[in-house]
Design a protein around this motif. Structure first.
Motif, short mmCIF file in Angstrom:
data_model
loop_
_atom_site.label_atom_id
_atom_site.label_comp_id
_atom_site.label_asym_id
_atom_site.label_seq_id
_atom_site.Cartn_x
_atom_site.Cartn_y
_atom_site.Cartn_z
N TYR A 1 90.69 0.85 -20.05
CA TYR A 1 92.13 0.60 -20.04
C TYR A 1 92.79 1.40 -21.14
CZ TYR A 1 91.85 -3.28 -16.77
OH TYR A 1 91.66 -4.05 -15.66
N HIS A 2 93.97 1.90 -20.85
CA HIS A 2 94.81 2.53 -21.87
C HIS A 2 95.71 1.41 -22.39
CE1 HIS A 2 96.53 6.06 -23.82
NE2 HIS A 2 97.68 5.44 -23.72
N ILE A 3 95.64 1.14 -23.68
CA ILE A 3 96.29 -0.04 -24.26
C ILE A 3 97.54 0.35 -25.03
CG2 ILE A 3 95.99 -1.98 -25.84
CD1 ILE A 3 92.94 -1.78 -25.21
N PHE A 4 98.65 -0.26 -24.65
CA PHE A 4 99.93 -0.06 -25.34
C PHE A 4 100.37 -1.36 -26.00
CE2 PHE A 4 100.63 3.33 -22.09
CZ PHE A 4 100.94 4.38 -22.95
N SER A 5 100.75 -1.29 -27.26
CA SER A 5 101.45 -2.39 -27.90
C SER A 5 102.93 -2.21 -27.66
CB SER A 5 101.20 -2.40 -29.42
OG SER A 5 99.95 -2.95 -29.72
N ILE A 6 103.61 -3.27 -27.28
CA ILE A 6 105.05 -3.23 -27.11
C ILE A 6 105.63 -3.65 -28.46
CG2 ILE A 6 107.01 -3.95 -25.72
CD1 ILE A 6 104.68 -2.45 -24.21
N THR B 1 107.39 0.75 -33.90
CA THR B 1 106.55 1.30 -34.97
C THR B 1 107.02 2.72 -35.28
OG1 THR B 1 104.88 2.42 -33.60
CG2 THR B 1 104.55 0.05 -34.01
N THR B 2 106.45 3.28 -36.34
CA THR B 2 106.77 4.68 -36.67
C THR B 2 106.22 5.62 -35.62
OG1 THR B 2 104.80 4.77 -38.05
CG2 THR B 2 106.89 4.26 -39.16
N GLY B 3 105.26 5.16 -34.82
CA GLY B 3 104.66 6.00 -33.79
C GLY B 3 105.04 5.63 -32.38
N SER B 4 106.03 4.75 -32.21
CA SER B 4 106.34 4.30 -30.84
C SER B 4 107.19 5.32 -30.09
CB SER B 4 107.03 2.93 -30.86
OG SER B 4 108.20 2.95 -31.63
N LYS B 5 107.01 5.28 -28.77
CA LYS B 5 107.83 6.08 -27.85
C LYS B 5 108.66 5.10 -27.04
CE LYS B 5 104.64 9.92 -27.26
NZ LYS B 5 103.91 10.74 -26.30
N ALA C 1 95.93 -1.95 -34.34
CA ALA C 1 94.83 -1.05 -34.70
C ALA C 1 94.00 -0.64 -33.49
CB ALA C 1 93.94 -1.71 -35.75
N LEU C 2 93.97 -1.47 -32.45
CA LEU C 2 93.17 -1.16 -31.26
C LEU C 2 94.01 -0.55 -30.13
CD1 LEU C 2 90.95 -4.35 -31.36
CD2 LEU C 2 90.16 -1.98 -31.65
N SER C 3 95.26 -0.30 -30.40
CA SER C 3 96.16 0.25 -29.37
C SER C 3 96.03 1.76 -29.28
CB SER C 3 97.61 -0.11 -29.70
OG SER C 3 97.78 -1.51 -29.67
N ASP C 4 96.22 2.27 -28.05
CA ASP C 4 96.22 3.72 -27.83
C ASP C 4 97.61 4.31 -27.98
OD1 ASP C 4 93.41 3.85 -27.08
OD2 ASP C 4 94.02 2.80 -25.25
N GLY C 5 98.62 3.47 -27.95
CA GLY C 5 100.00 3.93 -28.07
C GLY C 5 100.93 2.74 -28.26
N PHE C 6 102.18 3.06 -28.53
CA PHE C 6 103.17 2.04 -28.86
C PHE C 6 104.45 2.33 -28.09
CE2 PHE C 6 100.43 3.23 -32.32
CZ PHE C 6 99.77 2.03 -32.58
N ILE C 7 104.97 1.29 -27.45
CA ILE C 7 106.17 1.44 -26.63
C ILE C 7 107.26 0.55 -27.20
CG2 ILE C 7 107.19 1.01 -24.36
CD1 ILE C 7 104.41 1.43 -23.13
N GLU C 8 108.47 1.10 -27.23
CA GLU C 8 109.62 0.25 -27.54
C GLU C 8 110.68 0.45 -26.47
OE1 GLU C 8 112.51 1.61 -30.80
OE2 GLU C 8 110.59 2.44 -31.47
N ILE C 9 111.45 -0.59 -26.25
CA ILE C 9 112.54 -0.55 -25.29
C ILE C 9 113.80 -0.21 -26.07
CG2 ILE C 9 113.91 -1.88 -23.65
CD1 ILE C 9 111.34 -3.59 -23.20
N PRO C 10 114.49 0.87 -25.70
CA PRO C 10 115.71 1.23 -26.42
C PRO C 10 116.75 0.10 -26.33
CG PRO C 10 115.09 2.96 -24.88
CD PRO C 10 114.20 1.79 -24.61
N GLN C 11 117.42 -0.14 -27.44
CA GLN C 11 118.46 -1.17 -27.49
C GLN C 11 119.66 -0.58 -28.22
OE1 GLN C 11 116.66 -5.03 -28.78
NE2 GLN C 11 114.78 -3.82 -28.64
N PHE C 12 120.83 -0.92 -27.76
CA PHE C 12 122.03 -0.27 -28.28
C PHE C 12 123.05 -1.24 -28.86
CE2 PHE C 12 120.06 2.19 -24.90
CZ PHE C 12 119.78 3.36 -25.59
N GLY C 13 122.69 -2.50 -28.93
CA GLY C 13 123.60 -3.50 -29.49
C GLY C 13 123.27 -3.80 -30.94
#
Length: 176
Positions: free
Chosen positions: A99-104, A107-111, A141-153
């Motif tokens: 599995y490719h693991i994403f933390s939601i 972070t400084t490395g999130s897309k 630490a075990l995540s392959d990547g980091f995702i954030e949802i853009p927010q504008f408020g």
């Protein structure tokens, strides 16, 4: 004139049919979620988007429970789930299963969610963190990547179940 559809007009499948329906290759990991309402809502959304499994980790409450059921509306019976005491153990097993693991998490490395390339040839796991503390350091630490949802408020975060719904929908659109 537009009319609301009756329940029987929605042509929903039953639990047994759901169990045999092809799922999207997505596992949702709930890392120390406190709210039973959030847990139930994640189950209900996972049912809607035919997610393969939910992993309940740490202090995350488990079905059966009346408060979870109120939000899940029976989805705890249709969606496969497992409990794992330690999120790190659950993630290690997912890694062994490719599995490719994403933390939601922000972070400084999130897309941003729309920047993630979701491939139909890959299996995914997304980690939703605690309502106050977010995703645990062990899970990050075990995540392959980091995702954030853009927010504008003015707020810096979304409710866990709302965030999970947005993420599951994005993965469903790309994997179904």
């Amino acid at each position: 004139m537009v009319k609301k559809l009756k329940l029987e007009e929605l042509n929903r499948i039953d639990v047994e049919t759901f169990k045999h329906t092809e799922k999207i290759p997505l596992t949702v990991v709930l890392d120390d979620i406190r709210s039973m309402n959030n847990v139930g809502a994640v189950f209900r959304t996972a049912d809607a988007f035919v997610v393969e499994k939910i992993l309940l980790c740490g202090i995350t409450p488990q079905p059966p429970h009346r408060e979870i059921h109120k939000a899940a509306l029976g989805a705890t019976e249709s969606v496969d789930w497992e409990y794992c005491d330690e999120v790190s153990e659950a993630l290690k097993i997912l890694k062994e299963e490719d599995y490719h693991i994403f933390s939601i998490e922000q972070t400084t490395g999130s897309k941003t969610l729309q920047e993630i390339n979701i491939s139909k040839s890959q299996k995914y796991a997304v980690i939703m963190g605690n309502e106050v503390e977010g995703v645990s350091e062990e899970a990050l630490a075990l995540s392959d990547g980091f995702i954030e949802i853009p927010q504008f408020g003015t707020k810096h975060s979304l409710n866990v179940s709302v965030c999970a719904g947005i993420v599951m929908w994005e993965f469903f659109k790309n994997l179904k």
